[in-house]
Design an enzyme around this catalytic site. Structure first.
Site, PDB file in Angstrom:
ATOM      1  N   GLU A  93       0.864  -1.176   0.000  1.00 22.50           N
ATOM      2  CA  GLU A  93       0.000   0.000   0.000  1.00 22.50           C
ATOM      3  C   GLU A  93       0.906   1.233   0.000  1.00 22.50           C
ATOM      4  OE1 GLU A  93      -2.656   0.157   3.397  1.00 22.50           O
ATOM      5  OE2 GLU A  93      -3.550   2.044   2.740  1.00 22.50           O
ATOM      6  N   ASP A 125      -5.423  10.460  10.583  1.00 26.74           N
ATOM      7  CA  ASP A 125      -3.982  10.634  10.564  1.00 26.74           C
ATOM      8  C   ASP A 125      -3.378  10.445  11.942  1.00 26.74           C
ATOM      9  OD1 ASP A 125      -5.455  12.889  11.250  1.00 26.74           O
ATOM     10  OD2 ASP A 125      -3.777  14.231  10.894  1.00 26.74           O
ATOM     11  N   TYR A 176     -11.155  -4.017   3.762  1.00 27.49           N
ATOM     12  CA  TYR A 176     -10.202  -3.472   4.732  1.00 27.49           C
ATOM     13  C   TYR A 176     -10.952  -3.216   6.031  1.00 27.49           C
ATOM     14  CZ  TYR A 176      -6.327  -0.475   6.418  1.00 27.49           C
ATOM     15  OH  TYR A 176      -5.283   0.076   7.125  1.00 27.49           O
TER      16      TYR A 176
END
Ligand code: TRP
Ligand code: G3H
Length: 261
Positions: free
Chosen positions: A50, A61, A175
């Site tokens: 990835e 984040d 995912y």
């Protein structure tokens, strides 16, 4: 038309082997290092890679990846330069590459042009974390037509109906984001992961990849024992690459891979 990620999982499933998916931020500390890192990961156990395109306003984040993206942006890394680098390196990689980017750079270019460019660069898949299921149609179909698989995310907060809808639409694998928080190394893997894996299993036989907070070989082994088809490791690799260099991430990947087998 290649669907390289699905093919990779088909191959691994026939060997009853789980996939290791390392994540790195492109351009940290510079794109030449990223090019070397991709080749190292490919040789030392990565089944799929990835590759994150640094972005100024990330979502989810964690501190490690945010710092990496900030450094990469300060050096002028952008989507064009990342794709140029990937185009040079991808012919030498066995592992398919999933490009991680936010939706804004895609929208800015236009979906068709963006997809054509990532195909040319040799990407096989796409993760767009700020693209909700309801908006994903506009990219899922043109991507599929080009053999690009768009991987969708399930969160611990996703309802059963939503998990079912995501599982139906997701390409390559699903995912599973293991936590409601941000990316980053944690001391243990969230204990609800086995339940979440089971919930997804109940509605699909597509592969399930688990990410967020997996930072040690023990974590990777545990997630595989819980039935995941893939383990995604980001911050732990991004930190090592920044602090210790390319060689150290090769060794780290080998260790993760051994723990998973
Ligand atoms: N870009 C995210 C990290 C990330 C990598 N892969 C992901 C998949 C889903 C959501 C987020 C991510 C960050 O800023 O930390
Ligand atoms: O998909 C990549 C993420 O960065 C995985 O999360 P992590 O950084 O917590 O390992």
């Amino acid at each position: 038309m290649t669907h390289a990620i699905s093919q990779c999982f088909d191959r691994l499933r026939s060997q009853h082997a789980p996939a290791l998916i390392p994540f790195i931020t492109a351009g940290d500390p510079d794109l030449e290092t990223t090019a070397k890192a991709l080749q190292t990961l490919d040789r030392q156990g990565a089944d799929i890679i990835e590759l994150g395109v640094p972005y100024s306003d990330p979502l989810a984040d964690g501190p490690t990846i945010q710092a990496a993206a900030t450094r990469a942006l300060e050096r002028g890394t952008n989507l064009d330069s990342v794709l140029e680098m990937l185009g040079r390196v991808s012919p030498n990689l066995k592992a398919p590459v999933i490009l991680f980017t936010y939706y804004n750079p895609i929208l800015y270019r236009g979906i068709d042009r963006f997809l054509d460019e990532i195909v040319t660069a040799g990407a096989s898949g796409l993760v767009v974390p700020d693209l909700p299921l309801e908006e994903a149609q506009c990219i899922l179909e043109p991507a599929a037509a080009r053999g690009i698989e768009v991987v969708l995310l399930v969160a611990p907060t996703s309802s059963t109906e939503r998990i079912e809808a995501i599982a139906k639409q997701s390409q390559g694998f699903i995912y599973l984001v293991s936590v409601t928080g941000v990316t980053g190394a944690r001391t243990q893997v969230a204990t609800r992961v086995p339940d979440l894996i089971q919930q997804i299993r109940n509605v699909t036989d597509k592969p399930i990849g688990v990410g967020f907070g997996i930072s040690q070989p023990d974590h990777a082994r545990q997630v595989v024992n819980w039935g995941a088809d893939a383990v995604i490791v980001g911050s732990a690799i991004v930190r090592r690459l920044a602090e210790e260099g390319v060689e150290s991430i090769g060794q780290f990947c080998q260790g993760l891979k051994e723990a998973m087998s």
